[in-house]
Write a protein that holds these residues in place. Structure first.
Motif, PDB file in Angstrom:
ATOM      1  N   GLN A 153      -3.196  -3.161  -1.427  1.00 16.54           N
ATOM      2  CA  GLN A 153      -3.235  -4.652  -1.796  1.00 16.54           C
ATOM      3  C   GLN A 153      -4.565  -5.053  -2.167  1.00 16.54           C
ATOM      4  O   GLN A 153      -5.531  -5.053  -1.191  1.00 16.54           O
ATOM      5  CB  GLN A 153      -2.601  -5.485  -0.757  1.00 16.54           C
ATOM      6  N   ARG A 191       0.491   0.217  -5.601  1.00 15.12           N
ATOM      7  CA  ARG A 191       0.853  -0.835  -4.749  1.00 15.12           C
ATOM      8  C   ARG A 191       2.295  -0.531  -4.124  1.00 15.12           C
ATOM      9  O   ARG A 191       2.426  -0.635  -2.803  1.00 15.12           O
ATOM     10  CB  ARG A 191       0.973  -2.155  -5.783  1.00 15.12           C
ATOM     11  N   MET A 248       0.730  -9.030  -7.491  1.00 14.50           N
ATOM     12  CA  MET A 248      -0.150  -8.634  -6.462  1.00 14.50           C
ATOM     13  C   MET A 248      -0.968  -9.859  -5.726  1.00 14.50           C
ATOM     14  O   MET A 248      -1.201  -9.777  -4.781  1.00 14.50           O
ATOM     15  CB  MET A 248      -1.142  -7.743  -6.887  1.00 14.50           C
ATOM     16  N   THR A 294       1.562  -7.228 -13.119  1.00 17.37           N
ATOM     17  CA  THR A 294       1.447  -6.543 -11.683  1.00 17.37           C
ATOM     18  C   THR A 294       0.163  -7.201 -11.149  1.00 17.37           C
ATOM     19  O   THR A 294       0.415  -7.457  -9.876  1.00 17.37           O
ATOM     20  CB  THR A 294       0.737  -5.328 -12.155  1.00 17.37           C
TER      21      THR A 294
END
Length: 462
Positions: free
Chosen positions: A383, A377, A407, A403
């Motif tokens: 993405q 990322r 995201m 995470t």
């Protein structure tokens, strides 16, 4: 006489009449005496029995069933002659419908305990039409008893091997291969490994087979490089094991309960055997992780595909990707799949499997998912629209969960083999802005207490 533990209304060796109310996740019957739980093997809810208390601690005790007064309608006669001693299965005494219900209840109870939720739809467990002879891999420890080599699974709650001539949940080719190799070891008087002393040669016999290919791999796990009569053993295995495609030696000189060592050598044949899931081909090397029930694996992966709700233009991250099985299963339906796995050998297999199937829109990396995904990322700007996780029993690393939350993928699909760690992780994702939409249990391991499930998770603003 030992002191009675605080709050325990019963004592060791006491005989009591009980009614069983429930089952533990390990398949033991649960009875209560003044609110104090007693766990008893080979007991089912609704049964009444005379029980001998064999152990007590502060908050619970264990018992042995002495005489059953009332029998459950769910009870069946276990077809395996060593079932009551062997620890490989726990539920052969339950009919199949009862097993499937129990496994769904494990998931429901975990969601209630760890999430405080009773409103999440948990579907009926997907079972097998033929819940026997389903395993495509057998890892069988060996030992010596009365001067004779024996091979079988460990007895329940012990490290004592129950000698086995036939296993009803193993695929027929594996089952036959194990017995042939066991007899060859006896023929050449190969000494079994002794845990206490660290001496001996053969530690485990491993057989793996491809359900559709019919290819068989035999692995001999040894205590060191030396394997007496190696050439003769290899030749005998070639002659006597039907479908033999590969013979392998894994060397594990460490005094440990871990099955495999770091070194693996091909003694004869190919470096891998082939398995198929749906239209996909998979090359399985000696230590590749792969689901042991190929029939139910396809059912599981179909549910992953359904819950991913793919439209063809998505970028997908497959954390804990193993040899790439889920990644490749999804690849035809998406723009790009990124897979990550900590085991380098598995990633080599994943790349090989992508080539084997002519799939180019997948990319695999070695490393810890909780480290690689944030790096993707931050450094590469990747993405994900969908993230798929299929972690080990301990569940997802919390850093990876955070995470994933940062995201903000539209959808997360969580495949789990442990309802407790699944529910714990789902609570973190729910607190981070995600809705748990539905859960589908899949019976990957009939006759045992284990359950896999797939969860549909969507971002709350979607």
């Amino acid at each position: 006489m030992p002191k009675k533990p605080t709050n325990a209304p019963v004592q060791k060796n006491e005989r009591i009449d009980v009614t069983f109310l429930d089952l533990t996740h390990e398949g033991m019957g649960v009875a209560k005496v003044d609110g104090y739980p007693i766990f008893v093997p080979d007991a089912l809810p609704g049964e009444e029995a005379d029980v001998k208390v064999v152990k007590t601690v502060k908050n619970y005790g264990f018992g042995r069933l002495m005489k059953r007064h009332v029998e459950s309608e769910q009870r069946v006669d276990p077809p395996c002659p060593i079932y009551h001693w062997c620890g490989g299965c726990q539920l052969q005494h339950m009919n199949q419908d009862a097993q499937l219900h129990l496994k769904r209840e494990q998931v429901v109870n975990a969601l209630h305990k760890y999430m405080g939720r009773d409103d999440i739809p948990v579907h009926e467990t997907i079972g097998m039409d033929e819940p026997w002879a389903y395993r495509n891999k057998a890892q069988v420890p060996v030992a010596e008893r009365d001067g004779e080599l024996i091979a079988g699974f460990y007895a329940k709650r012990s490290h004592h091997i129950v000698d086995m001539d036939h296993c009803l949940i193993q695929g027929d080719q594996n089952d036959a291969a194990i017995q042939v190799v066991k007899n060859i070891m006896k023929r050449y008087k190969i000494k079994p490994y002794e845990e206490a002393s660290g001496r001996g040669v053969i530690r485990h016999i491993v057989a793996r087979s491809g359900r559709l290919s019919g290819e068989v791999m035999v692995m001999l796990v040894t205590n060191g490089e030396e394997l007496p009569h190696k050439k003769k053993i290899v030749e005998d295995i070639r002659q006597e094991v039907s479908g033999i495609h590969s013979i392998v030696q894994n060397i594990n000189p460490k005094k440990t309960n871990v099955i495999y060592g770091e070194r693996t050598e091909i003694l004869w044949g190919e470096t891998y055997i082939e398995e198929r899931i749906g239209k996909l081909r998979f090359a399985l090397s000696p230590r590749s992780f792969f689901q042991v029930n190929p029939v139910q694996t396809e059912a599981l992966y179909q549910k992953v595909l359904e819950y991913a709700e793919l439209r063809g233009n998505e970028t997908v991250i497959d954390a804990y990707c193993g040899i790439g099985s889920i990644s490749l299963f999804l690849a035809d339906e998406v723009k790009k799949v990124y897979g990550v796995e900590v085991v380098g050998e598995a990633i080599r297999d994943a790349r090989k499997n992508a080539k084997l199937n002519g799939i180019a829109n997948v990319e695999f990396s070695v490393g810890k998912a909780e480290e690689v995904v944030p790096w993707w990322r931050a450094a590469l700007g990747i993405q994900a629209d969908v993230i798929v996780v299929d972690p080990p029993r301990k569940g997802c690393d919390e850093k990876l969960l955070q995470t994933m939350i940062e995201m903000q993928p539209e959808r997360i699909v969580y495949a789990s083999c442990n309802p407790a760690t699944l529910a714990r992780d789902l609570r973190i994702l729910a607190d981070g802005g995600y809705d748990v939409k539905e859960v589908q249990p899949v019976d990957m391991f009939p006759q045992t207490t284990h359950i896999e499930c797939v969860v549909s998770i969507r971002r709350k603003d979607m």
